[in-house]
Design a protein around this motif. Structure first.
Motif, PDB file in Angstrom:
ATOM      1  N   ASP A 116       8.532  -1.430 -43.373  1.00 27.40           N
ATOM      2  CA  ASP A 116       8.428  -0.925 -44.736  1.00 27.40           C
ATOM      3  C   ASP A 116       7.639  -1.940 -45.547  1.00 27.40           C
ATOM      4  N   TRP A 117       7.386  -1.656 -46.820  1.00 29.40           N
ATOM      5  CA  TRP A 117       6.539  -2.528 -47.626  1.00 29.40           C
ATOM      6  C   TRP A 117       7.084  -3.945 -47.691  1.00 29.40           C
ATOM      7  N   TYR A 118       8.412  -4.082 -47.761  1.00 24.88           N
ATOM      8  CA  TYR A 118       8.991  -5.419 -47.888  1.00 24.88           C
ATOM      9  C   TYR A 118       8.866  -6.207 -46.585  1.00 24.88           C
ATOM     10  N   PHE A 121       5.210  -7.182 -46.536  1.00 22.46           N
ATOM     11  CA  PHE A 121       5.013  -8.239 -47.522  1.00 22.46           C
ATOM     12  C   PHE A 121       5.492  -9.580 -46.965  1.00 22.46           C
ATOM     13  N   ALA A 122       6.683  -9.593 -46.378  1.00 22.61           N
ATOM     14  CA  ALA A 122       7.223 -10.835 -45.809  1.00 22.61           C
ATOM     15  C   ALA A 122       6.330 -11.349 -44.682  1.00 22.61           C
ATOM     16  N   SER A 160      11.107 -14.403 -48.925  1.00 21.72           N
ATOM     17  CA  SER A 160      10.621 -13.031 -48.716  1.00 21.72           C
ATOM     18  C   SER A 160      11.157 -12.451 -47.411  1.00 21.72           C
ATOM     19  N   PHE A 163      14.730 -11.487 -48.105  1.00 17.01           N
ATOM     20  CA  PHE A 163      14.723 -10.257 -48.901  1.00 17.01           C
ATOM     21  C   PHE A 163      14.469  -9.042 -48.006  1.00 17.01           C
ATOM     22  N   ALA A 164      13.473  -9.154 -47.125  1.00 15.01           N
ATOM     23  CA  ALA A 164      13.174  -8.049 -46.205  1.00 15.01           C
ATOM     24  C   ALA A 164      14.379  -7.749 -45.324  1.00 15.01           C
ATOM     25  N   MET A 167      16.905  -5.819 -47.310  1.00 16.97           N
ATOM     26  CA  MET A 167      16.484  -4.433 -47.507  1.00 16.97           C
ATOM     27  C   MET A 167      16.625  -3.620 -46.217  1.00 16.97           C
ATOM     28  N   TYR A 168      16.252  -4.216 -45.083  1.00 14.73           N
ATOM     29  CA  TYR A 168      16.404  -3.513 -43.809  1.00 14.73           C
ATOM     30  C   TYR A 168      17.881  -3.288 -43.483  1.00 14.73           C
TER      31      TYR A 168
END
Length: 180
Positions: A116-118, A121-122, A160, A163-164, A167-168
């Motif tokens: 996903d985007w996060y 991004f990470a 980051s 954070f990912a 979110m996952y």
């Protein structure tokens, strides 16, 4: 085998060469290989989406190639005393949980987890932190100022990544609840 998958396989081939040059402190060659791997990653994603060449192999192998290159870099930089050991431990733990969770989700609900985007991004942030770390070494620019910049970049990359992972883990909980 399509072009995006060939580019992914090329990234796997880069890993031992990258590891050799990085381990032997041939930082310029190592950073060039790392950057080439990054370019092939971007290219395979763009080509796969633009020409509808997305495959199950690509969904699984592409992030694996990225993580293998990233973990190789972090492991060697940790061995060399450039990256602190807790950074490597955090990334290995996160990636291990991600692999186990992905396998679990696939077996339970027959769903292939995609980045996903996060997560992307990470990956990009860690890619940049690793490139910066190696570049500082390759140009012999390792002084207190550059070391502070590298440490800040690595801290941002770790944050980051965490954070990912958070979110996952939310996604994981949602998917497992749906299957019950």
């Amino acid at each position: 085998m399509n072009i995006p998958n060939i580019l992914t396989v090329i990234r796997f081939v880069f890993v031992p060469f990258f590891a050799y040059y990085l381990f032997n402190e041939r930082y310029t060659v190592a950073v060039v290989l790392f950057l080439l791997a990054g370019v092939t990653d971007v290219m395979d994603g763009l080509i796969a989406r633009k020409f509808n060449m997305i495959t199950s192999f690509g969904k699984l192998a592409d992030p694996l190639a990225d993580k293998l290159m990233q973990l190789t870099a972090l492991t060697i930089l940790t061995i060399q005393g450039i990256i602190p050991l807790p950074v490597l431990i955090i990334v290995v733990a996160k990636e291990s949980f991600m692999v186990i969770g992905s396998i679990f989700i696939y077996k339970k609900v027959n769903f292939v987890v995609q980045a996903d985007w996060y997560g992307k991004f990470a990956t990009v942030v860690f890619f940049l932190a690793i490139v910066l770390t190696i570049l500082v070494r390759s140009v012999g620019f390792a002084n207190s100022y550059s070391n502070i910049v590298v440490h800040i970049a690595v801290i941002i990359a770790v944050v980051s990544t965490l954070f990912a992972f958070f979110m996952y883990s939310i996604q994981f909980r949602k998917l497992t609840k749906k299957s019950n």
